[in-house]
Design a protein around this motif. Structure first.
Motif, PDB file in Angstrom:
ATOM      1  N   GLU A 192       0.852  -1.186   0.000  1.00  0.00           N
ATOM      2  CA  GLU A 192       0.000   0.000   0.000  1.00  0.00           C
ATOM      3  C   GLU A 192       0.888   1.236   0.000  1.00  0.00           C
ATOM      4  OE1 GLU A 192      -3.699   1.962   2.581  1.00  0.00           O
ATOM      5  OE2 GLU A 192      -2.554   0.258   3.374  1.00  0.00           O
ATOM      6  N   GLY A 193       0.468   2.249  -0.718  1.00  0.00           N
ATOM      7  CA  GLY A 193       1.219   3.495  -0.742  1.00  0.00           C
ATOM      8  C   GLY A 193       2.476   3.390  -1.589  1.00  0.00           C
ATOM      9  N   VAL A 194       3.451   4.224  -1.273  1.00  0.00           N
ATOM     10  CA  VAL A 194       4.707   4.243  -2.024  1.00  0.00           C
ATOM     11  C   VAL A 194       5.605   3.145  -1.460  1.00  0.00           C
ATOM     12  CG1 VAL A 194       6.697   5.616  -2.708  1.00  0.00           C
ATOM     13  CG2 VAL A 194       4.463   6.721  -2.423  1.00  0.00           C
TER      14      VAL A 194
END
Length: 269
Positions: A192-194
């Motif tokens: 999830e996310g960067v």
């Protein structure tokens, strides 16, 4: 022909019914006991009533009653219940076929310890096809050890309580062992996310839950210019029941020891 005397844990559930039906149809097996959870409305009912059989074994919560005539218990329940059954079976010399998933390290250690007293087949998936797939994954991992990213995608019904599935984890363990890695160190269970670029030494897991999916597993080996996918899809739990009976037959002449379906199917190591 001597009948295998088998008890079934979780007899009132979906998998329990599949096992009871498979036992009823097997010429070499006899249902001698059926276990349920205390307080369940199924307690006291006939285990094979759904097959139109009257006078069959009643579902009980008391282990001494439910396991009185059994030589083997087949258990596809929950870790806490299975471990309770395990302690009783180890004390009374009753072999076990364990298809329960979601054990922690302590639970797995308890199963290994009990195998010094009784014979146990412990496998996260009893399907013959799944266990053949595990062998294929071992071969693929060795052949694709360099230059391929490995992802495991699994899908199950909305009622499944553990994730990733025991089968998916077993697939990861087989692949990691073939590559000389430790799955605990290289597994990635969520993104999830960067996240940054993918670490090529990792084995990724993706989980899907929904509907009435019995069990789908795909392992993706993604390289430059090509992808190899090895998949197994279950359309019925009957394959697990047939595999469990095959495991029970395997244990018939065993006194102690911990085995898996690779042993049952003589697939080698």
């Amino acid at each position: 022909m001597t009948s295998m005397k088998i008890a079934v844990a979780g007899a009132g559930g979906r998998m329990g019914k599949m096992l009871i039906e498979a036992i009823a149809k097997a010429p070499d097996a006899e249902l001698t006991g059926a276990l349920g959870v205390a307080g369940s409305p199924k307690i006291g009912t006939e285990a094979a009533a759904f097959l139109g059989q009257s006078g069959s074994v009643a579902i009980v919560a008391d282990l001494a009653t439910g396991l009185a005539g059994a030589r083997c218990l087949i258990d596809f329940t929950r870790p806490e219940g299975t471990l309770k059954h395990l302690a009783y079976c180890a004390e009374h010399g009753i072999a076990m076929v364990i298809g329960t998933t979601g054990f922690d390290d302590a639970g797995k250690a308890a199963i290994r310890a009990a195998a010094d007293k009784i014979a146990i087949v412990f496998a996260p998936n009893m399907s013959v096809g799944v266990n053949l797939t595990l062998k294929l994954l071992e071969m693929a991992a060795k052949a694709l050890a360099e230059g391929y990213d490995i992802e495991i995608i699994e899908a199950h019904h909305r009622h499944k309580v553990d994730a990733p599935s025991g089968t998916a984890l077993k697939m990861g363990e087989v692949i990691a062992d073939a590559l000389g890695r430790d799955l605990k160190e290289c597994a990635v269970y969520g993104r999830e996310g960067v996240t940054g670029e993918r670490d090529p030494s990792t084995i990724g897991f993706a989980t899907i839950r929904g509907g009435d999916i019995v069990g789908d597993h795909t392992v993706l080996f993604a390289g430059d210019g090509e992808r190899i996918e090895i998949s197994h899809k279950s359309s019925s739990r009957v394959t697990y029941a047939h595999g469990a009976l095959r495991a029970a037959r395997f244990l018939a002449d065993k006194q102690t020891g911990l085995y898996d379906m690779q042993d049952v199917l003589a697939l080698g190591r």
